[in-house]
Write an enzyme that holds these catalytic residues in place. Structure first.
Site, PDB file in Angstrom:
ATOM      1  N   HIS A 177     -20.302 -52.469  34.562  1.00 53.21           N
ATOM      2  CA  HIS A 177     -18.928 -52.201  35.043  1.00 53.21           C
ATOM      3  C   HIS A 177     -18.037 -51.682  33.912  1.00 53.21           C
ATOM      4  CE1 HIS A 177     -20.114 -54.822  38.478  1.00 53.21           C
ATOM      5  NE2 HIS A 177     -20.661 -55.559  37.512  1.00 53.21           N
ATOM      6  N   SER A 298      -8.224 -28.333  18.734  1.00 49.90           N
ATOM      7  CA  SER A 298      -7.155 -28.010  19.667  1.00 49.90           C
ATOM      8  C   SER A 298      -6.261 -26.970  19.016  1.00 49.90           C
ATOM      9  CB  SER A 298      -6.353 -29.277  19.975  1.00 49.90           C
ATOM     10  OG  SER A 298      -5.064 -28.930  20.439  1.00 49.90           O
ATOM     11  N   LYS A 304      -7.161 -33.005  16.317  1.00 49.34           N
ATOM     12  CA  LYS A 304      -8.153 -33.262  17.369  1.00 49.34           C
ATOM     13  C   LYS A 304      -9.519 -32.638  17.147  1.00 49.34           C
ATOM     14  CE  LYS A 304      -7.334 -34.078  21.523  1.00 49.34           C
ATOM     15  NZ  LYS A 304      -7.171 -33.669  22.919  1.00 49.34           N
TER      16      LYS A 304
END
Ligand code: ARG
Length: 408
Positions: A177, A298, A304
């Site tokens: 999960h 980016s 990034k």
């Protein structure tokens, strides 16, 4: 390579002004040429030229069988084979000009053969139809792709195995999960994917066996009255046998569906691994750093490093499923035997094969290059009482508590 022009108003108008000559290959009983629009919708050459090597291979096998059976002379077959080999070289060298009015790869090869060896080229199509021809070509193509993808997946398995043995004793939190469940070895985690790609390969191998029967000799649908030898062509093209039923021989496209469903399932596996890489490479997990080779920056945020290759593997999965759905839908209402709808089998398969191949290679590259932060994994593996189950098991083993009590 020439490209089909978009249908403009001008060409729609031109479509109404028909030319006077009918199609040289099948236009015997036609007095007028097809409209430009008919030519446009009918032509498959701008994609089925990809089948040229298979088409020539099939024609060579057919010509040699015709000579063997004395349907044509040995000298005629020799001329045909030499001409066909020349055409193959010309196409490979990019010298063939694709012409919409010649519809498809089969007619391009035949008409070029006529230019090279003269009217005897017309005998090549004895005891054959484009229907068994295209089914054969496409089977040869798909069979090659099955072998290529099997090898590509084997390479990916080898990379995963190498990384798994490197990290056999490094822990990461195992999740259920997406909640921390129990610590597992990172090697063990990677080996789960080795199993998945192994099943993908077995699906391909299984499909290959099933499809490996030669349609040649089915002719248009009803076979042919010439004393052909279907075992001869089957053998020279590497098929295990001729197909048993001529109607099925020309209209079976199950092998494309087998390929596309194997591709879809394998893309689903690749996508799950891609999704994990995307999670693991965020600072929240911090488990891996993907190499510069498979990430991008980016244009606005200089800090990034984006996991683009992994995202594209995940993204392309939908596109491959789309190819499977497209073809299932195209085939679902077709009466026996061949129908022109079947010409639509090629583009989805070509596209899916290409995307799947790129994705397996990119995944292989990412897995080989990524840096694994074992310290961070180990630290997180200890979070959130990840060893609670082990403690409960210890209480059962060492103190003899019933498991339910130990769990409590
Ligand atoms: N281009 C066709 C295809 O890909 C070849 C078969 C054409 N057969 C025919 N009867 N028109 O399906």
């Amino acid at each position: 390579m020439a490209k089909a022009a978009p249908v403009s108003t001008k060409s729609r108008v031109a479509a109404q002004a028909k030319s006077k000559t009918s199609n040289a290959m099948w236009g015997g009983r036609f007095s007028e040429a097809p409209s430009a629009l008919m030519q446009r919708i009918n032509a498959s050459i701008f994609f089925d030229h990809k089948l040229y090597a298979q088409d020539i291979r099939g024609s060579i096998a057919h010509a040699q069988m015709l000579a063997e059976q004395k349907i044509i002379s040995a000298a005629e077959a020799k001329q045909m084979v030499a001409g066909l080999k020349q055409i193959e070289k010309e196409i490979a060298a990019g010298k063939m000009v694709w012409r919409e009015e010649l519809e498809d790869i089969h007619m391009h090869v035949e008409s070029r053969l006529k230019e090279i060896i003269g009217p005897v080229a017309g005998k090549l199509h004895t005891a054959r139809s484009r229907n068994d021809q295209v089914a054969t070509d496409f089977k040869l193509f798909v069979r090659d792709k099955m072998d290529e993808m099997d090898a590509a997946l084997q390479t990916l398995q080898a990379t995963l195995l190498a990384r798994a043995s490197q990290h056999a004793n490094d822990l990461l939190p195992g999740f259920t999960h997406l909640q921390i469940a129990q610590p597992v070895s990172f090697g063990h985690h990677l080996l789960a994917y080795v199993e998945m790609f192994g099943r993908d390969r077995s699906r391909l191998q299984d499909a290959r066996k099933r499809m490996n029967e030669s349609p040649l000799g089915s002719a248009a649908l009803a076979g042919t009255p010439y004393p052909i030898n279907r075992h001869h062509t089957a053998k020279s093209l590497g098929f295990s046998a001729p197909t048993a039923n001529s109607l099925d021989g020309v209209s079976d496209r199950d092998f494309t569906l087998d390929f596309l469903s194997a591709a879809s399932i394998s893309m689903m596996h690749l996508s799950r691994l891609a999704e994990e890489l995307i999670h693991w490479s965020t600072p929240f997990f911090g488990f891996v750093t993907l190499s510069d080779a498979f990430t991008s920056g980016s244009s606005i945020m200089p800090q990034k490093k984006n996991p683009d290759a992994a995202e594209l593997v995940r993204g392309k999965t939908g596109r491959v499923y789309g190819s499977l759905m497209a073809l299932l839908t195209t085939l679902k209402a077709l009466p026996l035997a061949y129908n022109k709808d079947m010409q639509e089998d090629k583009e989805p398969l070509f596209d899916a094969a290409e995307q799947w191949s790129i994705c397996v290679a990119a995944m292989n590259g990412m897995m080989a290059d990524m840096k694994v932060h074992t310290k961070r994994m180990d630290e997180v593996a200890g979070w959130g009482y990840a060893t609670a189950t082990d403690l409960a098991d210890w209480l059962v083993r060492e103190l003899g508590l019933p498991f339910r009590e130990a769990h409590h």
